[in-house]
Design a protein around this motif. Structure first.
Motif, PDB file in Angstrom:
ATOM      1  N   VAL A  35       1.130  -0.917   0.525  1.00 22.80           N
ATOM      2  CA  VAL A  35      -0.181   0.389   0.104  1.00 22.80           C
ATOM      3  C   VAL A  35       1.311   1.154  -0.217  1.00 22.80           C
ATOM      4  CG1 VAL A  35      -1.763   1.716   1.272  1.00 22.80           C
ATOM      5  CG2 VAL A  35      -1.648  -1.373   1.473  1.00 22.80           C
ATOM      6  N   ALA A  36       0.680   2.357  -0.976  1.00 25.68           N
ATOM      7  CA  ALA A  36       1.548   3.266  -0.699  1.00 25.68           C
ATOM      8  C   ALA A  36       0.908   4.747  -0.997  1.00 25.68           C
ATOM      9  CB  ALA A  36       2.079   3.277  -2.601  1.00 25.68           C
ATOM     10  N   ASP A  37       1.303   5.361   0.390  1.00 29.45           N
ATOM     11  CA  ASP A  37       0.144   6.630   0.719  1.00 29.45           C
ATOM     12  C   ASP A  37       0.829   7.366  -0.181  1.00 29.45           C
ATOM     13  OD1 ASP A  37      -1.127   8.619   1.561  1.00 29.45           O
ATOM     14  OD2 ASP A  37      -0.025   8.009   3.807  1.00 29.45           O
ATOM     15  N   TYR A  38       0.075   7.993  -0.811  1.00 28.40           N
ATOM     16  CA  TYR A  38      -0.147   9.170  -1.589  1.00 28.40           C
ATOM     17  C   TYR A  38       0.766  10.432  -1.205  1.00 28.40           C
ATOM     18  CZ  TYR A  38       0.456   6.673  -6.332  1.00 28.40           C
ATOM     19  OH  TYR A  38       0.711   5.656  -7.308  1.00 28.40           O
ATOM     20  N   SER A  39       0.351  10.681   0.360  1.00 29.84           N
ATOM     21  CA  SER A  39       0.800  12.460   0.449  1.00 29.84           C
ATOM     22  C   SER A  39       2.575  12.088   0.391  1.00 29.84           C
ATOM     23  CB  SER A  39       0.216  12.329   2.167  1.00 29.84           C
ATOM     24  OG  SER A  39       0.679  11.046   2.899  1.00 29.84           O
ATOM     25  N   ALA A  40       3.168  10.532   1.002  1.00 33.37           N
ATOM     26  CA  ALA A  40       4.536  10.779   0.495  1.00 33.37           C
ATOM     27  C   ALA A  40       5.205  11.111  -0.522  1.00 33.37           C
ATOM     28  CB  ALA A  40       5.003   9.041   1.260  1.00 33.37           C
ATOM     29  N   ASP A  41       7.154  10.732  -0.686  1.00 35.32           N
ATOM     30  CA  ASP A  41       6.986  11.784  -1.803  1.00 35.32           C
ATOM     31  C   ASP A  41       7.356  10.643  -3.091  1.00 35.32           C
ATOM     32  OD1 ASP A  41       8.693  13.869  -3.217  1.00 35.32           O
ATOM     33  OD2 ASP A  41      10.278  12.405  -2.676  1.00 35.32           O
ATOM     34  N   GLY A  42       7.179  10.441  -4.909  1.00 36.71           N
ATOM     35  CA  GLY A  42       6.590   9.756  -5.481  1.00 36.71           C
ATOM     36  C   GLY A  42       8.404   8.788  -5.231  1.00 36.71           C
ATOM     37  N   GLU A  43       9.248   9.869  -4.818  1.00 36.34           N
ATOM     38  CA  GLU A  43      10.913   9.291  -5.124  1.00 36.34           C
ATOM     39  C   GLU A  43      11.367   8.692  -3.877  1.00 36.34           C
ATOM     40  OE1 GLU A  43      13.853  12.045  -5.948  1.00 36.34           O
ATOM     41  OE2 GLU A  43      12.916  13.263  -7.940  1.00 36.34           O
ATOM     42  N   ALA A  44      10.697   8.578  -2.737  1.00 35.28           N
ATOM     43  CA  ALA A  44      10.659   8.150  -1.377  1.00 35.28           C
ATOM     44  C   ALA A  44       9.663   6.546  -2.087  1.00 35.28           C
ATOM     45  CB  ALA A  44      10.276   9.009  -0.420  1.00 35.28           C
ATOM     46  N   LEU A  45       9.020   6.576  -2.162  1.00 37.79           N
ATOM     47  CA  LEU A  45       7.982   5.810  -2.177  1.00 37.79           C
ATOM     48  C   LEU A  45       8.832   4.411  -3.028  1.00 37.79           C
ATOM     49  CD1 LEU A  45       4.250   7.560  -2.721  1.00 37.79           C
ATOM     50  CD2 LEU A  45       5.286   5.852  -0.307  1.00 37.79           C
ATOM     51  N   ALA A  46       9.832   5.249  -4.227  1.00 33.75           N
ATOM     52  CA  ALA A  46       9.832   4.126  -5.173  1.00 33.75           C
ATOM     53  C   ALA A  46      10.946   3.551  -5.093  1.00 33.75           C
ATOM     54  CB  ALA A  46      10.031   5.137  -6.498  1.00 33.75           C
ATOM     55  N   GLU A  47      12.077   5.080  -3.793  1.00 32.20           N
ATOM     56  CA  GLU A  47      13.085   4.040  -2.778  1.00 32.20           C
ATOM     57  C   GLU A  47      12.955   3.246  -2.007  1.00 32.20           C
ATOM     58  OE1 GLU A  47      17.179   3.213  -2.743  1.00 32.20           O
ATOM     59  OE2 GLU A  47      16.310   4.898  -4.883  1.00 32.20           O
ATOM     60  N   CYS A  48      12.002   3.404  -1.868  1.00 31.72           N
ATOM     61  CA  CYS A  48      11.236   2.689   0.084  1.00 31.72           C
ATOM     62  C   CYS A  48      11.226   1.418  -1.240  1.00 31.72           C
ATOM     63  CB  CYS A  48      10.136   2.865   0.458  1.00 31.72           C
ATOM     64  SG  CYS A  48       9.943   2.203   1.693  1.00 31.72           S
ATOM     65  N   LEU A  70      -0.721  -4.062  -5.892  1.00 34.60           N
ATOM     66  CA  LEU A  70      -0.171  -2.671  -5.522  1.00 34.60           C
ATOM     67  C   LEU A  70      -1.438  -1.782  -4.759  1.00 34.60           C
ATOM     68  CD1 LEU A  70       2.303  -0.519  -5.607  1.00 34.60           C
ATOM     69  CD2 LEU A  70       1.784  -0.230  -8.017  1.00 34.60           C
ATOM     70  N   VAL A  71      -1.650  -1.128  -4.104  1.00 35.79           N
ATOM     71  CA  VAL A  71      -2.800  -0.338  -3.739  1.00 35.79           C
ATOM     72  C   VAL A  71      -2.000   1.040  -3.783  1.00 35.79           C
ATOM     73  CG1 VAL A  71      -4.403  -0.064  -2.005  1.00 35.79           C
ATOM     74  CG2 VAL A  71      -3.676  -2.236  -2.675  1.00 35.79           C
ATOM     75  N   ARG A  72      -2.723   1.384  -3.986  1.00 33.99           N
ATOM     76  CA  ARG A  72      -2.884   3.538  -4.471  1.00 33.99           C
ATOM     77  C   ARG A  72      -3.707   4.530  -3.645  1.00 33.99           C
ATOM     78  NH1 ARG A  72       0.931   3.592  -8.959  1.00 33.99           N
ATOM     79  NH2 ARG A  72       0.531   1.971 -10.283  1.00 33.99           N
ATOM     80  N   TRP A  73      -2.762   4.354  -2.338  1.00 31.36           N
ATOM     81  CA  TRP A  73      -4.063   5.477  -1.423  1.00 31.36           C
ATOM     82  C   TRP A  73      -3.795   6.118  -1.034  1.00 31.36           C
ATOM     83  CZ3 TRP A  73      -2.879   5.310   4.965  1.00 31.36           C
ATOM     84  CH2 TRP A  73      -3.946   5.839   4.676  1.00 31.36           C
ATOM     85  N   LYS A  74      -5.275   7.439  -2.690  1.00 29.48           N
ATOM     86  CA  LYS A  74      -4.922   8.611  -2.782  1.00 29.48           C
ATOM     87  C   LYS A  74      -5.762   9.640  -1.692  1.00 29.48           C
ATOM     88  CE  LYS A  74      -3.583   8.314  -7.287  1.00 29.48           C
ATOM     89  NZ  LYS A  74      -4.054   8.250  -8.779  1.00 29.48           N
ATOM     90  N   ALA A  75      -6.789   8.816  -1.920  1.00 26.37           N
ATOM     91  CA  ALA A  75      -7.516   9.814  -0.795  1.00 26.37           C
ATOM     92  C   ALA A  75      -8.363   8.702   0.514  1.00 26.37           C
ATOM     93  CB  ALA A  75      -8.339  11.198  -1.258  1.00 26.37           C
ATOM     94  N   ASP A  76      -9.131   9.070   0.893  1.00 27.67           N
ATOM     95  CA  ASP A  76     -10.273   8.693   2.039  1.00 27.67           C
ATOM     96  C   ASP A  76     -11.304   7.711   1.099  1.00 27.67           C
ATOM     97  OD1 ASP A  76      -8.724   8.682   4.270  1.00 27.67           O
ATOM     98  OD2 ASP A  76     -10.339   9.939   4.903  1.00 27.67           O
ATOM     99  N   ASP A  77     -11.738   8.129   0.063  1.00 27.47           N
ATOM    100  CA  ASP A  77     -12.605   7.730  -0.897  1.00 27.47           C
ATOM    101  C   ASP A  77     -12.090   7.729  -2.734  1.00 27.47           C
ATOM    102  OD1 ASP A  77     -11.882  10.585  -1.341  1.00 27.47           O
ATOM    103  OD2 ASP A  77     -14.034  11.222  -2.431  1.00 27.47           O
TER     104      ASP A  77
END
Length: 171
Positions: A35-48, A70-77
């Motif tokens: 699950v990728a929290d899209y409030s985190a930085d994109g480069e940080a998500l890719a590196e992690c 792969l779960v993209r968590w952009k907002a609650d909805d």
């Protein structure tokens, strides 16, 4: 968000604990979710994501043949689930279309989605910047039980936590 050597070791140990929960993993191809929290930085998500795959692959043959959700968590909805490959995450191309969504999101709503759509996954990894809110403790507890708290691993800049710590902290 780079993982330190200590965090990589913690991740490896927590993954081993999750897979060895009675009734969870019985061998063969494994199904897991990242699950990728899209409030985190994109480069940080890719590196992690790359570092997580490297840690998992170093654990032996268990993660050789993986069905990755792969779960993209952009907002609650706005929570998108897609079937992917571990190599997609390993190369960093999973986040090529990244657009930041700067919103504080409710963890209990995500857990409800994961409980409904990722119940088959043996392992759930949540990569987040740690800026999560919990408004309804009872709903969080209901969504983490009866099995999600055993499978969930939170990866934050502060460290690696198992989902069961969410239940213990909120007693």
């Amino acid at each position: 968000m780079m993982l330190t050597q200590v965090q990589k070791l913690q991740l490896k140990n927590v993954v081993q604990r999750v897979l060895h929960v009675p009734g969870n993993y019985r061998g063969g191809p494994i199904e897991m979710a990242v699950v990728a929290d899209y409030s985190a930085d994109g480069e940080a998500l890719a590196e992690c994501g790359k570092e997580i795959v490297a840690v998992l692959k170093s654990m032996g043959d268990t993660f050789r043949n993986v069905r990755l959700n792969l779960v993209r968590w952009k907002a609650d909805d706005d929570i998108n689930h897609e079937i992917s490959a571990l190599a997609y995450l390993q190369t960093g191309s999973a986040f090529q279309d990244y657009e930041p969504f700067a919103s504080r999101k409710r963890l209990e709503l995500l857990c409800g989605q994961l409980k409904m759509f990722q119940a088959r996954s043996r392992l759930l990894l949540l990569i987040t910047d740690g800026d999560l809110i919990i408004e309804d403790q009872a709903l969080l507890r209901a969504n983490l039980n009866p099995f999600l708290y055993r499978k969930l691993i939170l990866i934050t800049p502060e460290g690696i936590k198992q989902g069961s710590s969410l239940l213990q902290n909120n007693e």
